[in-house]
Motif scaffolding. Structure first.
Motif, PDB file in Angstrom:
ATOM      1  N   THR A 170       0.840  -1.207   0.000  1.00  0.00           N
ATOM      2  CA  THR A 170       0.000   0.000   0.000  1.00  0.00           C
ATOM      3  C   THR A 170       0.867   1.245   0.000  1.00  0.00           C
ATOM      4  O   THR A 170       0.504   2.248  -0.583  1.00  0.00           O
ATOM      5  N   GLN A 171       2.046   1.160   0.662  1.00  0.00           N
ATOM      6  CA  GLN A 171       2.934   2.327   0.672  1.00  0.00           C
ATOM      7  C   GLN A 171       3.446   2.627  -0.722  1.00  0.00           C
ATOM      8  O   GLN A 171       3.510   3.787  -1.130  1.00  0.00           O
ATOM      9  N   ASP A 172       3.814   1.554  -1.464  1.00  0.00           N
ATOM     10  CA  ASP A 172       4.334   1.764  -2.814  1.00  0.00           C
ATOM     11  C   ASP A 172       3.303   2.437  -3.694  1.00  0.00           C
ATOM     12  O   ASP A 172       3.629   3.126  -4.641  1.00  0.00           O
ATOM     13  N   LYS A 173       2.040   2.182  -3.372  1.00  0.00           N
ATOM     14  CA  LYS A 173       0.985   2.688  -4.253  1.00  0.00           C
ATOM     15  C   LYS A 173       0.441   4.032  -3.809  1.00  0.00           C
ATOM     16  O   LYS A 173      -0.511   4.540  -4.394  1.00  0.00           O
ATOM     17  N   LYS A 174       0.992   4.562  -2.762  1.00  0.00           N
ATOM     18  CA  LYS A 174       0.438   5.789  -2.190  1.00  0.00           C
ATOM     19  C   LYS A 174       0.356   6.924  -3.221  1.00  0.00           C
ATOM     20  O   LYS A 174      -0.667   7.568  -3.384  1.00  0.00           O
ATOM     21  N   MET A 175       1.456   7.102  -3.933  1.00  0.00           N
ATOM     22  CA  MET A 175       1.519   8.179  -4.923  1.00  0.00           C
ATOM     23  C   MET A 175       0.496   7.925  -6.039  1.00  0.00           C
ATOM     24  O   MET A 175      -0.201   8.840  -6.490  1.00  0.00           O
TER      25      MET A 175
ATOM     26  N   ASN B 199      10.445  12.839  11.267  1.00  0.00           N
ATOM     27  CA  ASN B 199      10.544  12.352   9.888  1.00  0.00           C
ATOM     28  C   ASN B 199      11.046  13.434   8.942  1.00  0.00           C
ATOM     29  O   ASN B 199      11.595  13.142   7.888  1.00  0.00           O
ATOM     30  N   LEU B 200      10.814  14.671   9.339  1.00  0.00           N
ATOM     31  CA  LEU B 200      11.246  15.783   8.476  1.00  0.00           C
ATOM     32  C   LEU B 200      12.751  15.781   8.271  1.00  0.00           C
ATOM     33  O   LEU B 200      13.251  16.286   7.275  1.00  0.00           O
ATOM     34  N   GLN B 201      13.462  15.183   9.220  1.00  0.00           N
ATOM     35  CA  GLN B 201      14.919  15.153   9.094  1.00  0.00           C
ATOM     36  C   GLN B 201      15.367  14.367   7.877  1.00  0.00           C
ATOM     37  O   GLN B 201      16.483  14.516   7.407  1.00  0.00           O
ATOM     38  N   GLU B 202      14.465  13.499   7.394  1.00  0.00           N
ATOM     39  CA  GLU B 202      14.832  12.704   6.216  1.00  0.00           C
ATOM     40  C   GLU B 202      14.770  13.529   4.941  1.00  0.00           C
ATOM     41  O   GLU B 202      15.221  13.117   3.882  1.00  0.00           O
ATOM     42  N   ILE B 203      14.172  14.719   5.028  1.00  0.00           N
ATOM     43  CA  ILE B 203      14.093  15.573   3.847  1.00  0.00           C
ATOM     44  C   ILE B 203      15.236  16.570   3.888  1.00  0.00           C
ATOM     45  O   ILE B 203      15.351  17.354   4.824  1.00  0.00           O
ATOM     46  N   LYS B 204      16.063  16.487   2.862  1.00  0.00           N
ATOM     47  CA  LYS B 204      17.231  17.375   2.866  1.00  0.00           C
ATOM     48  C   LYS B 204      16.823  18.801   2.513  1.00  0.00           C
ATOM     49  O   LYS B 204      15.756  19.033   1.950  1.00  0.00           O
ATOM     50  N   ASN B 205      17.730  19.695   2.813  1.00  0.00           N
ATOM     51  CA  ASN B 205      17.520  21.099   2.515  1.00  0.00           C
ATOM     52  C   ASN B 205      17.210  21.296   1.025  1.00  0.00           C
ATOM     53  O   ASN B 205      17.913  20.770   0.183  1.00  0.00           O
ATOM     54  N   GLY B 206      16.182  22.009   0.715  1.00  0.00           N
ATOM     55  CA  GLY B 206      15.891  22.286  -0.696  1.00  0.00           C
ATOM     56  C   GLY B 206      15.090  21.186  -1.379  1.00  0.00           C
ATOM     57  O   GLY B 206      14.627  21.366  -2.500  1.00  0.00           O
ATOM     58  N   GLU B 207      14.943  20.043  -0.679  1.00  0.00           N
ATOM     59  CA  GLU B 207      14.244  18.936  -1.324  1.00  0.00           C
ATOM     60  C   GLU B 207      12.758  19.243  -1.532  1.00  0.00           C
ATOM     61  O   GLU B 207      12.198  18.927  -2.580  1.00  0.00           O
ATOM     62  N   LEU B 208      12.164  19.888  -0.553  1.00  0.00           N
ATOM     63  CA  LEU B 208      10.739  20.232  -0.660  1.00  0.00           C
ATOM     64  C   LEU B 208      10.506  21.150  -1.864  1.00  0.00           C
ATOM     65  O   LEU B 208       9.554  20.983  -2.621  1.00  0.00           O
ATOM     66  N   MET B 209      11.440  22.072  -2.039  1.00  0.00           N
ATOM     67  CA  MET B 209      11.355  22.997  -3.167  1.00  0.00           C
ATOM     68  C   MET B 209      11.404  22.194  -4.482  1.00  0.00           C
ATOM     69  O   MET B 209      10.645  22.466  -5.412  1.00  0.00           O
ATOM     70  N   ALA B 210      12.294  21.202  -4.513  1.00  0.00           N
ATOM     71  CA  ALA B 210      12.419  20.377  -5.722  1.00  0.00           C
ATOM     72  C   ALA B 210      11.137  19.589  -5.969  1.00  0.00           C
ATOM     73  O   ALA B 210      10.702  19.434  -7.105  1.00  0.00           O
ATOM     74  N   TYR B 211      10.496  19.116  -4.896  1.00  0.00           N
ATOM     75  CA  TYR B 211       9.235  18.376  -5.074  1.00  0.00           C
ATOM     76  C   TYR B 211       8.207  19.277  -5.741  1.00  0.00           C
ATOM     77  O   TYR B 211       7.537  18.901  -6.688  1.00  0.00           O
ATOM     78  N   ILE B 212       8.081  20.496  -5.182  1.00  0.00           N
ATOM     79  CA  ILE B 212       7.010  21.394  -5.624  1.00  0.00           C
ATOM     80  C   ILE B 212       7.294  21.958  -7.013  1.00  0.00           C
ATOM     81  O   ILE B 212       6.378  22.215  -7.774  1.00  0.00           O
ATOM     82  N   THR B 213       8.547  22.154  -7.348  1.00  0.00           N
ATOM     83  CA  THR B 213       8.825  22.733  -8.654  1.00  0.00           C
ATOM     84  C   THR B 213       9.122  21.628  -9.671  1.00  0.00           C
ATOM     85  O   THR B 213       8.325  21.355 -10.548  1.00  0.00           O
TER      86      THR B 213
ATOM     87  N   PHE C   3       5.435  10.977   0.549  1.00  0.00           N
ATOM     88  CA  PHE C   3       4.070  10.818   1.030  1.00  0.00           C
ATOM     89  C   PHE C   3       3.938   9.672   2.039  1.00  0.00           C
ATOM     90  O   PHE C   3       2.957   9.588   2.763  1.00  0.00           O
ATOM     91  N   CYS C   4       4.945   8.775   2.041  1.00  0.00           N
ATOM     92  CA  CYS C   4       4.883   7.663   2.988  1.00  0.00           C
ATOM     93  C   CYS C   4       5.369   8.062   4.375  1.00  0.00           C
ATOM     94  O   CYS C   4       5.197   7.315   5.324  1.00  0.00           O
ATOM     95  N   LEU C   5       6.000   9.241   4.491  1.00  0.00           N
ATOM     96  CA  LEU C   5       6.464   9.679   5.813  1.00  0.00           C
ATOM     97  C   LEU C   5       5.245   9.892   6.717  1.00  0.00           C
ATOM     98  O   LEU C   5       4.264  10.507   6.304  1.00  0.00           O
ATOM     99  N   GLU C   6       5.385   9.379   7.926  1.00  0.00           N
ATOM    100  CA  GLU C   6       4.218   9.372   8.807  1.00  0.00           C
ATOM    101  C   GLU C   6       3.814  10.780   9.237  1.00  0.00           C
ATOM    102  O   GLU C   6       4.656  11.618   9.523  1.00  0.00           O
ATOM    103  N   ARG C   7       2.515  10.993   9.287  1.00  0.00           N
ATOM    104  CA  ARG C   7       1.998  12.303   9.689  1.00  0.00           C
ATOM    105  C   ARG C   7       1.711  12.326  11.180  1.00  0.00           C
ATOM    106  O   ARG C   7       1.517  11.291  11.804  1.00  0.00           O
ATOM    107  N   GLU C   8       1.630  13.541  11.682  1.00  0.00           N
ATOM    108  CA  GLU C   8       1.257  13.722  13.062  1.00  0.00           C
ATOM    109  C   GLU C   8      -0.263  13.750  13.122  1.00  0.00           C
ATOM    110  O   GLU C   8      -0.890  14.335  12.240  1.00  0.00           O
TER     111      GLU C   8
END
Ligand SMILES: Nc1ncnc2c1ncn2[C@@H]1O[C@H](COP(=O)(O)OP(=O)(O)O)[C@@H](O)[C@H]1O
Ligand SMILES: [Mg+2]
Length: 591
Positions: free
Chosen positions: A6-11, A115-129, A323-328
């Motif tokens: 199910t995790q693989d299919k999340k996206m 879990n946010l620590q697993e996202i490197k600096n600038g990575e979120l920007m790369a996701y969105i752009t 998207f598989c990173l656990e939410r609060e």
């Protein structure tokens, strides 16, 4: 195992749900493609017909003219159909892009902090752009070109067989099949080389991101030359890998060209034979040539779609991981009204370490603060002061030991209830690039301007704000509105005077204030927190000396505890701090 699937299919699920929202548009697009493709076959058959009529121009003059008008009419119709169809494809892919960006940002805000620590600096920007763009472009290609390829193949084959000749159609199938086979084969190499190019691209992006963050350090140690050398090396690797991708993509185009050539060749040789035997007319042959172009032309889009597919797939994989990173779990399921939490805090044998390190950040902490009391926390950098606050706010899970707030186990208190009842003034003085008002109210609309101004008065920043043309409506960072460190601290401190929480925490927030301001501010803080629980983290004795209890943290452990007088008498670490600071103060007085 199931969870993995199910995790693989999340996206996939997220994309599916977004696309499902727009299924009507998708249906309309398919209808347009069918209409467009169907009418696209008309010009070839009309030209074929005209060719046959040319044998006797005088006799067939009117019919030829009629067909010419017909041809023009079809061309206009095709143009008219193309406009809404293409626009719809573009709109739909933009909708997908917009919704996906919303989903990404929502996920980012809701991810658990650890879990946010697993996202490197600038990575979120790369996701969105970058990643979202890759997915949008691929989606666009699929709905506009992909559907066209399928439809032209089906409709094209149909009109070739029914309109011209089954034999001739069968004759061109082998080269088409061979081409498709070659495309699939070469695709593997394209994928491989593209993956490599993508990796180098990410490397380079991360390097640039890191370089912007580290520009001061780089300049300070004269590291420009080293950094440039490293950049040139990485850039060269990217260029080389892109060259390989280009070669593979060209190979794909060549394959298609060969296919087109073969098809025309076969049609010319075999078709002439059929004309000779009278099975088809010259006009049919002309029509057939038109159909070939109609079918083969979309095939030339295939390599582009395949390349885009690979890029979108990599982006999807990356986003899937995100998207598989656990939410609060922030919001409460049942709609019961939130109680205001009592300010009593009790900590029993609390230990904690960050997942990314083996070092213990907090060790066997035992503490009790009653509502109305003030706790002072002192300790060297990295001794665990902020970590303890992070746990009080449940920014990280409390699993080793217990924290009770208002008599309730922190793990039983919903996050939203907890955080709304604690006012935490962080040490980073972060201000959003918006108005001072929003920075103080933190975008909550339930405070009026008077309340906000009152809080700025208590935080001793009102005079400075009064000097600004727009007062609390001044936008930070705009037209030179840059605040000093001390001003920023006081803006942030205003939040404590505005929010009506029972627990107020100041995490090293008085450090940039001069002695006089600090003294006045502390008086206001004491007034504010006289019935509340107050935690003041500071390494200045003057900030915490009046606290009901003071703890000294060292390497995550409480090493001393007591009131100011008790601690001074102990002759330990606190006394050392005290002596150091009072001699410094004396020096400042005599200076
Ligand atoms: N997000 C984090 N991930 C890993 N280690 C961390 C993180 N935040 C702090 N630490 C480590 O935990 C220890 C305590 O840090 P912190 O509570 O911020 O110290 P203080 O506020 O007393 O300066 C330090 O060794 C620090 O390096
Ligand atoms: Mg800290």
């Amino acid at each position: 195992m199931n969870e993995q699937i199910t995790q693989d299919k999340k996206m996939g699920k997220i994309l599916f749900n977004i696309i499902k929202k727009y299924k009507i548009y998708l249906l309309i697009i398919v209808v347009f493609v069918i209409l467009n493709t169907y009418f696209s076959t008309y010009p070839s058959s009309i030209i074929g017909k005209i060719t046959d009529l040319l044998y006797d121009i005088n006799q067939n003059k009117t019919e030829i003219m009629n067909n010419v008008f017909y041809l023009v009419g079809i061309a206009v119709l095709l143009l008219l159909l193309r406009l809404p169809w293409r626009s719809l494809c573009a709109f739909l892919s933009r909708y997908l892009e917009k919704d996906l960006k919303n989903k990404i940002f929502e996920q980012f805000l809701k991810i658990k902090l650890q879990n946010l620590q697993e996202i490197k600096n600038g990575e979120l920007m790369a996701y969105i752009t970058k990643d979202v763009t890759e997915i949008r472009v691929f989606f666009y290609r699929i709905i506009s070109y992909g559907t066209r390829i399928i439809m032209t193949t089906i409709i094209g084959m149909y009109v070739m067989i029914t309109g011209v000749s089954l034999k001739l159609t069968l004759a061109i199938i082998p080269p088409v099949l061979i081409t498709v086979y070659l495309i699939i084969k070469i695709r593997k190499y394209v994928e491989k080389s593209f993956k490599k190019a993508q990796k180098y691209f990410t490397d380079l992006s991360e390097f640039v991101q890191e370089s912007t963050d580290a520009i001061r350090t780089t300049k300070a140690y004269c590291g420009e030359r080293n950094r440039l050398k490293e950049f040139i090396k990485k850039n060269k690797l990217l260029k080389q890998s892109n060259n390989v991708v280009d070669v593979h993509s060209t190979l794909l185009s060549i394959c298609i060209n060969i296919c087109v050539g073969l098809c025309f060749g076969i049609t010319l040789i075999y078709g002439s034979n059929l004309v000779h035997t009278g099975e088809i007319t010259v006009g049919d042959l002309v029509t057939f040539n038109g159909y070939i172009s109609l079918i083969i032309w979309p095939l030339s889009w295939l390599p582009g779609i395949i390349a885009r597919y690979k890029r979108a797939q990599i982006s999807c994989e990356r986003l899937n991981k995100f998207f598989c990173l656990e939410r609060e779990k922030i919001y409460i399921d049942n709609k019961k009204t939130m109680d205001s939490l009592k300010g009593d805090i009790k900590i029993n044998d609390l230990s904690f370490n960050y997942a990314s390190t083996i070092e213990v950040a907090l060790e066997h902490i035992n503490l009790e603060i009653k509502q109305g009391q003030t706790l002072g926390i002192m300790g060297t950098i990295g001794s665990g002061k902020t970590t303890l606050m992070n746990l009080l706010l449940k920014l990280y899970p409390v699993s080793n030991g217990k924290i009770f707030i208002g008599g309730r186990d922190i793990n039983d208190i919903p996050v939203i209830e907890l955080r709304k009842n604690i006012c935490y003034i962080t040490q980073d003085n972060f201000l959003f690039s918006t108005t001072l008002r929003d920075n103080i109210s933190l975008f909550r609309e339930d405070y009026d301007d008077d309340e906000i101004i009152e809080s700025t008065k208590s935080a001793l920043i009102n005079d400075d704000i009064q000097e600004m043309k727009n007062g609390i409506h001044t936008i930070i960072g705009e037209r030179g509105v840059d605040l000093s460190g001390g001003q920023k601290q006081r803006v942030v401190i205003s939040r404590a005077f505005l929010q009506k929480s029972n627990i107020v925490i100041f995490d090293d927030t008085f450090s940039a204030l001069d002695n006089r301001t600090e003294e006045k501010l502390l008086k206001n803080v004491r007034e504010l927190t006289k019935d509340k629980t107050c935690i003041i983290i500071s390494n200045r004795i003057s900030d915490i000396k009046d606290a009901d209890n003071i703890i000294l943290l060292d390497s995550g452990k409480i090493v001393e505890q007591g009131t100011h007088d008790e601690l001074v008498r102990k002759n330990g670490l606190y006394t050392k701090f005290y002596n150091q600071q009072s001699s410094k103060e004396k020096m400042e007085i005599f200076a």
